[in-house]
Scaffold this motif. Structure first.
Motif, PDB file in Angstrom:
ATOM      1  N   LEU A  85       0.831  -1.198   0.000  1.00 33.82           N
ATOM      2  CA  LEU A  85       0.000   0.000   0.000  1.00 33.82           C
ATOM      3  C   LEU A  85       0.868   1.252   0.000  1.00 33.82           C
ATOM      4  O   LEU A  85       0.679   2.167  -0.799  1.00 33.82           O
ATOM      5  N   ASN A  86       1.843   1.280   0.917  1.00 35.47           N
ATOM      6  CA  ASN A  86       2.755   2.414   1.029  1.00 35.47           C
ATOM      7  C   ASN A  86       3.969   1.959   1.843  1.00 35.47           C
ATOM      8  O   ASN A  86       4.118   0.754   2.110  1.00 35.47           O
ATOM      9  N   MET A 110      -4.389  -1.605  -4.954  1.00 38.76           N
ATOM     10  CA  MET A 110      -4.844  -0.232  -4.769  1.00 38.76           C
ATOM     11  C   MET A 110      -3.733   0.765  -5.072  1.00 38.76           C
ATOM     12  O   MET A 110      -2.556   0.467  -4.878  1.00 38.76           O
ATOM     13  N   TYR A 112      -2.861   5.254  -4.923  1.00 38.70           N
ATOM     14  CA  TYR A 112      -3.260   6.589  -4.482  1.00 38.70           C
ATOM     15  C   TYR A 112      -3.440   7.474  -5.717  1.00 38.70           C
ATOM     16  O   TYR A 112      -2.563   7.519  -6.596  1.00 38.70           O
ATOM     17  N   THR A 117      -6.125  10.062  -2.394  1.00 43.82           N
ATOM     18  CA  THR A 117      -7.213   9.136  -2.072  1.00 43.82           C
ATOM     19  C   THR A 117      -6.861   7.739  -2.549  1.00 43.82           C
ATOM     20  O   THR A 117      -6.343   7.560  -3.661  1.00 43.82           O
ATOM     21  N   ILE A 118      -7.137   6.739  -1.733  1.00 38.53           N
ATOM     22  CA  ILE A 118      -6.872   5.352  -2.114  1.00 38.53           C
ATOM     23  C   ILE A 118      -7.956   4.882  -3.074  1.00 38.53           C
ATOM     24  O   ILE A 118      -9.156   5.007  -2.807  1.00 38.53           O
ATOM     25  N   ASP A 120      -9.194   1.531  -5.274  1.00 38.38           N
ATOM     26  CA  ASP A 120      -9.087   0.099  -5.552  1.00 38.38           C
ATOM     27  C   ASP A 120      -9.234  -0.104  -7.056  1.00 38.38           C
ATOM     28  O   ASP A 120     -10.313   0.084  -7.615  1.00 38.38           O
TER      29      ASP A 120
END
Length: 279
Positions: A85-86, A110, A112, A117-118, A120
């Motif tokens: 994710l990060n 996912m 950004y 904003t994340i 999907d």
């Protein structure tokens, strides 16, 4: 049929549609020699498709119970499919490394958007088109570059064994812009990504989940000869969410690998990953 193994499946602890026991019983009935459960790992926020962190102890305990129950019928292993994710949430962080797992799958579902904003992006093609238009102003190239940059960063950080559905965006992106896969910049981007995977010696799964519905593997079959050239180890996984789909697309994937020059796949036997001839 031989080479009956699968290490990517999702049960009721995440978005699967049956219990861990039901998946294993079906694998035994089909003659599988080894089988792995790999629920979607917890994220820093709740989703409809990932496990909650407070369920982890139950997940591991249920697996231990079933491993003992079926010990004389099949070799069972436990893993997680963990998202990059990060920099604070990825397969290599201490939380996931300290869990008593047999293996880990690294995936990206996912991204950004420019506003932070994340989004999907692992969606049906029509939804994907709307996401690109709404969240990224229709700039498909930037979405693709962002996707592969996140995959590359996951590969750099490590902490996993198997690259999950390594180029899953290719199908949706190629529907958004037909001919994309033949564009030289795209081919170079993906080829460089696979070269980095080879350098770090990860296993790449041939994910067969969509083969009978969309007619494609993840990664795209066009890259199988490159995997052979790069020396990438491969295995066939169905990413099953229903027990009856644990073997979906396996014969076709094994045949495609043989056509590309592969004579073996990676399977788990006697406590570790081994090369097994394609029969």
């Amino acid at each position: 049929m031989t080479n009956l193994t699968n290490y990517h499946s999702h049960c009721l602890y995440c978005d699967g549609r049956a219990s861990m026991d039901e998946f294993i019983r079906f694998a035994v009935s089909e003659g599988f020699t080894s089988y792995g459960i790999s629920s979607h790992a917890p994220l820093p926020f709740a989703t409809a498709w990932t496990m909650e962190r407070d369920c982890m102890d139950d997940y591991l305990a249920e697996f231990r119970r079933l491993k003992e129950k079926y010990a004389d019928q099949i070799e069972l292993v436990i893993g997680l499919e963990i998202d990059y994710l990060n920099e604070e949430s990825h397969p290599g962080i201490p939380y996931f490394q300290k869990l008593p797992l047999d293996y880990r799958i690294g995936s990206v579902h996912m991204l950004y958007n420019p506003e932070g904003t994340i989004v999907d992006i692992d969606t049906p093609a029509d939804v994907y088109r709307g996401l690109v238009d709404t969240h990224f102003e229709g700039d498909l190239d930037s979405v693709i570059r962002l996707y592969y940059s996140r995959l590359r960063r996951m590969v750099e950080l490590g902490g996993f064994d198997i690259v999950g559905h390594a180029d899953k965006m290719h199908y949706n992106a190629s529907l958004y812009r037909p001919g994309l896969l033949d564009e030289s910049w795209y081919d170079l981007l993906v080829s460089d990504y696979f070269a980095e995977i080879a350098r770090r010696q990860y296993i790449v799964e041939i994910n067969t989940k969509a083969y009978h519905t969309l007619g494609t593997f993840y990664p795209n079959e066009r890259y199988f000869p490159l995997f052979k050239e790069l020396g990438i180890r491969v295995q066939v996984n169905s990413d099953a969410h229903y027990p009856e789909r644990i073997n979906s697309g396996r014969p076709e994937a094994l045949a495609a690998l043989k056509t590309a020059g592969f004579d073996s796949v990676i399977e788990w036997h006697q406590g570790g990953w081994v090369e097994v001839s394609i029969q």
